[in-house]
Design an enzyme around this catalytic site. Structure first.
Site, PDB file in Angstrom:
ATOM      1  N   LYS A  52       0.902  -1.121   0.122  1.00 32.64           N
ATOM      2  CA  LYS A  52       0.122  -0.102  -0.176  1.00 32.64           C
ATOM      3  C   LYS A  52       0.850   1.319   0.021  1.00 32.64           C
ATOM      4  O   LYS A  52       0.711   1.977  -0.862  1.00 32.64           O
ATOM      5  CB  LYS A  52      -1.025  -0.164   1.096  1.00 32.64           C
ATOM      6  CG  LYS A  52      -1.822  -1.026   1.196  1.00 32.64           C
ATOM      7  CD  LYS A  52      -2.903  -1.221   2.437  1.00 32.64           C
ATOM      8  CE  LYS A  52      -3.816  -2.150   2.332  1.00 32.64           C
ATOM      9  NZ  LYS A  52      -4.357  -2.752   3.916  1.00 32.64           N
ATOM     10  N   GLN A  96      -4.486  -1.869  10.030  1.00 35.19           N
ATOM     11  CA  GLN A  96      -4.128  -3.150   9.368  1.00 35.19           C
ATOM     12  C   GLN A  96      -4.825  -4.218  10.578  1.00 35.19           C
ATOM     13  O   GLN A  96      -4.583  -4.311  11.617  1.00 35.19           O
ATOM     14  CB  GLN A  96      -2.932  -3.455   8.899  1.00 35.19           C
ATOM     15  CG  GLN A  96      -2.838  -4.693   8.280  1.00 35.19           C
ATOM     16  CD  GLN A  96      -3.369  -4.967   7.071  1.00 35.19           C
ATOM     17  OE1 GLN A  96      -3.446  -3.957   6.236  1.00 35.19           O
ATOM     18  NE2 GLN A  96      -3.929  -6.026   6.603  1.00 35.19           N
ATOM     19  N   ASP A 119     -11.749   2.513   4.605  1.00 38.51           N
ATOM     20  CA  ASP A 119     -12.217   1.172   4.466  1.00 38.51           C
ATOM     21  C   ASP A 119     -13.616   0.890   4.688  1.00 38.51           C
ATOM     22  O   ASP A 119     -14.049   0.124   4.196  1.00 38.51           O
ATOM     23  CB  ASP A 119     -11.498   0.257   5.922  1.00 38.51           C
ATOM     24  CG  ASP A 119     -10.249  -0.600   5.305  1.00 38.51           C
ATOM     25  OD1 ASP A 119     -10.012  -0.799   4.430  1.00 38.51           O
ATOM     26  OD2 ASP A 119      -9.511  -0.824   6.344  1.00 38.51           O
TER      27      ASP A 119
END
Length: 291
Positions: A52, A96, A119
């Site tokens: 990422k 994460q 997210d």
């Protein structure tokens, strides 16, 4: 002939289409920024976060990364999130998963500023999605939609079966496919690993999305001729990556199918960048064209 949907190629198209918006924002004095937070010793998570960061660097998105010791108290992670919420250079925050066992991940998500929750997991953003007014579409479901769009699959009027009811993929995807929108208007059946006679449901579908986390749960005998199959699953069996669909038998009957790996996975990362740019636009008040 069955079309094998190349998620890497579609993801690259999405990334390239974001360059103009990123340049517009940066030229106007607001360079998009994504923060990643890692509180885990899981090697796969560390690798994913580094990918990422590389994606951000390649596109001109600022990348911020914080590692929290896995043995630290939960408050240290909460404080990290609070600091990132207050940082005006950060438009998106991704903690994460998984985090350390002694930390409640849902509590972490609730502490993220909803406007930076790229997210799409914060309860406020989940509620907006269900209401039909999403601030951010969750990355994997949005990626599935983009793959269907790229493949020319018409969702309006289609019968879609989503196998898997997680809050990350299955449930939000069912909402997105069913909602009244250009990329929705499907009739959706939400199934899972305990659905009685799952094959009877999948046999009736024009689109089958497998996201149950069960290796090769769906095979070709459970599908109708010409179906579009999207396999979200990623499982390790005897050291090999396999999806939730038994690929070879499904490929025999499908008109289009995603492989594992190289199908949905790259799209999840691409849509994270999309949401970060969207968040930057919303937070700065600078309008940009998004694909």
């Amino acid at each position: 002939m069955t079309e094998v949907i190349d998620g890497n190629a579609v993801a690259e198209d999405v990334r390239e289409s974001l360059r103009g918006a990123i340049e517009t924002l940066t030229d106007a004095g607001h360079q998009p920024g994504l923060a990643t937070v890692l509180m885990s010793e899981d090697r796969a998570s560390a690798t994913y976060v580094s990918m990422k960061q590389r994606d951000c660097e390649e596109l001109g998105i600022q990348s911020f990364h914080v590692e929290v010791d896995v043995d630290a108290p939960a408050n240290e992670l909460y404080d990290t999130v609070s600091d990132l919420n207050a940082n005006d250079e950060v438009d998106g925050i991704l903690v994460q998963h998984p985090v350390a066992d002694h930390v409640d991940y849902e509590e972490v998500v609730r502490r993220i500023d909803p406007g930076k929750d790229v997210d799409g997991f914060h309860p406020e953003n989940v509620g907006r999605l269900v209401r039909g007014d999403p601030r951010f579409r969750p990355c994997t479901p949005h990626g599935v939609q983009k793959l269907l769009e790229h493949t020319g699959v018409e969702t309006e009027g289609a019968d879609a079966v989503v196998v898997g009811r997680s809050n990350i993929v299955g449930t939000p995807l069912a909402n997105l496919l069913a909602r009244k929108a250009d990329d929705g208007n499907a009739t959706v059946t939400l199934c899972h690993s305990r659905t009685e006679d799952l094959a009877a449901k999948t046999k009736q579908a024009d689109i089958v999305v497998a996201a149950a986390g069960v290796p090769e749960l769906v095979d070709g005998s459970m599908l109708s001729e010409g179906v579009t199959v999207v396999d979200v699953g990623y499982n390790r069996v005897d050291g090999e990556a396999v999806g939730d669909v038994e690929y070879e038998s499904a490929k025999e009957v499908a008109s289009a199918i995603t492989p594992v790996p190289g199908g949905v996975g790259p799209m999840t990362r691409a849509m994270l960048l999309y949401n970060t740019v969207k968040a930057a636009s919303q937070r700065s008040g600078i309008d940009v064209d998004l694909p």
